[in-house]
Design a protein around this motif. Sequence first.
Motif, mmCIF file in Angstrom:
data_model
loop_
_atom_site.group_PDB
_atom_site.id
_atom_site.type_symbol
_atom_site.label_atom_id
_atom_site.label_comp_id
_atom_site.label_asym_id
_atom_site.label_seq_id
_atom_site.Cartn_x
_atom_site.Cartn_y
_atom_site.Cartn_z
ATOM 1 N N LEU A 416 -67.537 -14.855 -55.477
ATOM 2 C CA LEU A 416 -67.538 -16.241 -55.013
ATOM 3 C C LEU A 416 -67.223 -17.236 -56.122
ATOM 4 O O LEU A 416 -67.103 -18.438 -55.858
ATOM 5 C CB LEU A 416 -68.897 -16.577 -54.396
ATOM 6 N N ALA A 417 -67.100 -16.758 -57.340
ATOM 7 C CA ALA A 417 -66.737 -17.645 -58.455
ATOM 8 C C ALA A 417 -65.232 -17.902 -58.407
ATOM 9 O O ALA A 417 -64.449 -17.400 -59.223
ATOM 10 C CB ALA A 417 -67.144 -17.019 -59.782
ATOM 11 N N THR A 418 -64.821 -18.692 -57.429
ATOM 12 C CA THR A 418 -63.406 -18.989 -57.226
ATOM 13 C C THR A 418 -63.282 -20.425 -56.722
ATOM 14 O O THR A 418 -64.180 -20.923 -56.030
ATOM 15 C CB THR A 418 -62.774 -17.992 -56.222
ATOM 16 N N GLY A 419 -62.199 -21.076 -57.087
ATOM 17 C CA GLY A 419 -62.026 -22.478 -56.747
ATOM 18 C C GLY A 419 -62.106 -22.753 -55.261
ATOM 19 O O GLY A 419 -61.445 -22.084 -54.463
ATOM 20 N N GLY A 420 -62.906 -23.737 -54.871
ATOM 21 C CA GLY A 420 -63.028 -24.130 -53.478
ATOM 22 C C GLY A 420 -64.138 -23.440 -52.718
ATOM 23 O O GLY A 420 -64.497 -23.880 -51.615
ATOM 24 N N SER A 421 -64.697 -22.363 -53.292
ATOM 25 C CA SER A 421 -65.769 -21.649 -52.600
ATOM 26 C C SER A 421 -66.967 -22.556 -52.367
ATOM 27 O O SER A 421 -67.597 -22.535 -51.304
ATOM 28 C CB SER A 421 -66.182 -20.420 -53.419
ATOM 29 N N GLY A 422 -67.303 -23.385 -53.364
ATOM 30 C CA GLY A 422 -68.418 -24.307 -53.215
ATOM 31 C C GLY A 422 -68.170 -25.374 -52.164
ATOM 32 O O GLY A 422 -69.118 -25.885 -51.544
ATOM 33 N N VAL A 449 -75.597 -16.968 -45.962
ATOM 34 C CA VAL A 449 -74.415 -16.661 -45.150
ATOM 35 C C VAL A 449 -73.140 -16.753 -45.985
ATOM 36 O O VAL A 449 -72.219 -15.941 -45.833
ATOM 37 C CB VAL A 449 -74.353 -17.602 -43.934
ATOM 38 N N HIS A 450 -73.085 -17.716 -46.879
ATOM 39 C CA HIS A 450 -71.942 -17.849 -47.779
ATOM 40 C C HIS A 450 -71.780 -16.580 -48.621
ATOM 41 O O HIS A 450 -70.667 -16.086 -48.827
ATOM 42 C CB HIS A 450 -72.177 -19.072 -48.669
ATOM 43 N N GLY A 451 -72.930 -16.033 -49.094
ATOM 44 C CA GLY A 451 -72.874 -14.785 -49.845
ATOM 45 C C GLY A 451 -72.367 -13.623 -49.008
ATOM 46 O O GLY A 451 -71.563 -12.807 -49.473
ATOM 47 N N LEU A 452 -72.826 -13.538 -47.765
ATOM 48 C CA LEU A 452 -72.338 -12.475 -46.872
ATOM 49 C C LEU A 452 -70.828 -12.584 -46.675
ATOM 50 O O LEU A 452 -70.106 -11.580 -46.703
ATOM 51 C CB LEU A 452 -73.033 -12.566 -45.515
ATOM 52 N N ALA A 453 -70.353 -13.813 -46.457
ATOM 53 C CA ALA A 453 -68.920 -14.014 -46.250
ATOM 54 C C ALA A 453 -68.140 -13.623 -47.502
ATOM 55 O O ALA A 453 -67.062 -13.022 -47.415
ATOM 56 C CB ALA A 453 -68.643 -15.473 -45.887
ATOM 57 N N ASP A 459 -64.341 -7.136 -49.838
ATOM 58 C CA ASP A 459 -63.998 -5.778 -49.397
ATOM 59 C C ASP A 459 -62.487 -5.593 -49.249
ATOM 60 O O ASP A 459 -61.992 -4.459 -49.277
ATOM 61 C CB ASP A 459 -64.659 -5.482 -48.046
ATOM 62 N N SER A 460 -61.758 -6.701 -49.096
ATOM 63 C CA SER A 460 -60.312 -6.619 -48.886
ATOM 64 C C SER A 460 -59.514 -6.898 -50.158
ATOM 65 O O SER A 460 -58.282 -6.909 -50.122
ATOM 66 C CB SER A 460 -59.889 -7.617 -47.793
ATOM 67 N N GLY A 461 -60.200 -7.155 -51.273
ATOM 68 C CA GLY A 461 -59.489 -7.418 -52.520
ATOM 69 C C GLY A 461 -59.909 -8.739 -53.132
ATOM 70 O O GLY A 461 -60.970 -9.273 -52.814
ATOM 71 N N PRO A 462 -59.090 -9.292 -54.023
ATOM 72 C CA PRO A 462 -59.421 -10.568 -54.667
ATOM 73 C C PRO A 462 -59.709 -11.659 -53.630
ATOM 74 O O PRO A 462 -59.056 -11.734 -52.596
ATOM 75 C CB PRO A 462 -58.164 -10.887 -55.485
ATOM 76 N N VAL A 463 -60.690 -12.502 -53.943
ATOM 77 C CA VAL A 463 -61.207 -13.469 -52.977
ATOM 78 C C VAL A 463 -60.709 -14.871 -53.297
ATOM 79 O O VAL A 463 -60.715 -15.306 -54.443
ATOM 80 C CB VAL A 463 -62.748 -13.446 -52.987
ATOM 81 N N THR A 464 -60.287 -15.588 -52.262
ATOM 82 C CA THR A 464 -60.019 -17.019 -52.359
ATOM 83 C C THR A 464 -61.002 -17.753 -51.458
ATOM 84 O O THR A 464 -61.644 -17.152 -50.584
ATOM 85 C CB THR A 464 -58.588 -17.364 -51.928
ATOM 86 N N ALA A 465 -61.112 -19.065 -51.659
ATOM 87 C CA ALA A 465 -62.001 -19.850 -50.815
ATOM 88 C C ALA A 465 -61.569 -19.804 -49.353
ATOM 89 O O ALA A 465 -62.412 -19.841 -48.445
ATOM 90 C CB ALA A 465 -62.039 -21.296 -51.307
#
Length: 482
Positions: A416-422, A449-453, A459-465
């Motif tokens: 979750l340390a990615t731009g826009g996640s917050g 819930v944010h953590g679950l998301a 699970d699908s690879g690198p995460v974006t917001a």
Amino acid sequence: MRTAWRVAQVRAAEESVMKTLPGGALMQRAAAGLARRIADTLPRVYGSRVLLLVGPGNNGADALYAGARLAARGARVDALVFSPDRVHRAAAEALYRAGGRLDDDAPGPSAGRADVVVDGILGIGGQGGLREPIAARVADLADVLHRAPVIAVDMPSGVDADTGAVGGMAVHADITVTFGALKPGLLVGAGAVHAGILELIDIGLEDHLDGDPALYVPDAADIAGWWPRPRATDNKYSRGVVGVATGSDKYPGAAVLSTAGALAGPAGLVRYAGSAAHVVRYHHPPVIATEKVSDAGRVQAWVCGSGLGTDERGYGELRAVLGAPVPAILDADALTLLADARLADWMRERDAPTVVTPHDGEFQRMFGGAPGDDRIGAAKALAERIDATVLLKGDRTIVATPDGRVFVNPTGTAALATGGSGDVLAGLLGALLAGGLQAEHAAVAAAYVHGLAGRRAADSGPVTATDVAAHLREAVGTLTRR
């Protein structure tokens, strides 16, 4: 909801319990639970190799007594004793009688091929990391610790049990078997990383723990129980209306992401107010978009700050939000603007609840110093100072309330340390507040819930917001179907 307790509280409870038991009974309870967990980790007990790293005091004794139980079942148990003159003599004799081997210089020849390593060097009283000469001896065992699963006894050695701080070298455990009560240091900061999988062994302390817990740890049932659900008589207004004052011409993505988070929550209507209104209308047709907070209409909660900007326009919009008699979530640029003494006074004078959502850099600007190693204490201090609920973002997000309660989110992930996640998190939090939750419950539920998301997205690879926002509905659905 689980709870975690400070070292002083745990020790007082242990002393209280020991007064009701025969001598050594409490230690044998701990050793029995530890031995069972070690046995479950081994492919089989008979013929397996177990290496005990034994320090002085009760932690080392727990490891030795557990080793004795395993040796009696046919395991090859080596104990590397770090302080021979301070070892628990009765426990050492029990291991020896069961066929185990004790060394005070180097582990026996079978230890290099250990099937499991048990860290019993330091317990809940350890602070400041491992010190010499123990640190050097543990470093010499790096290959063994890397090859075999490591099970820590009560706490990974070198981790501060109250704060999770690691002031030097500390053992990285794959599993931590902790006794009687969870400790805060297993759940926050570097300690949570060092602890690995947690297993709590009941040794009878529950009824003897006095005072308030240091931490509350929510689970899925707690979040599901708090989550607002529509009633048959509801309409879009009675379900709650959330206002979102985020984004700008320069940062329209923040507006899109924060409104996406709000739409995933339980509120019946989302109103957007800002200069990115045209972009929000395009991406989110259900949102009612206007240019200014003063034009938005009635809401039950405001989200303000993500991508807002820190110019005069941003200042004016934040002032309008702070002047509204409804709960407010302040994020990103809103937190920067609060450095203005005039706005800080406005926030302190509010009657409605306020939630601030800083990351470490924003926390430092607000508080005048970084959270440091004691993130629990830092979040509590800021919440008391500004009389607001503080959601301190991180791998283990902490929520502190003005009255001194602290929650830690167990679903966090570094993904979750990615731009826009917050921005997404703030929008969801606003919808929960508009839906009628108390500030602390809304903050804890949103983080959960944010953590679950985030985990689902990872699970699908690198995460974006955008990925996080897309998985919010699925995460909410999983909870609300309970």
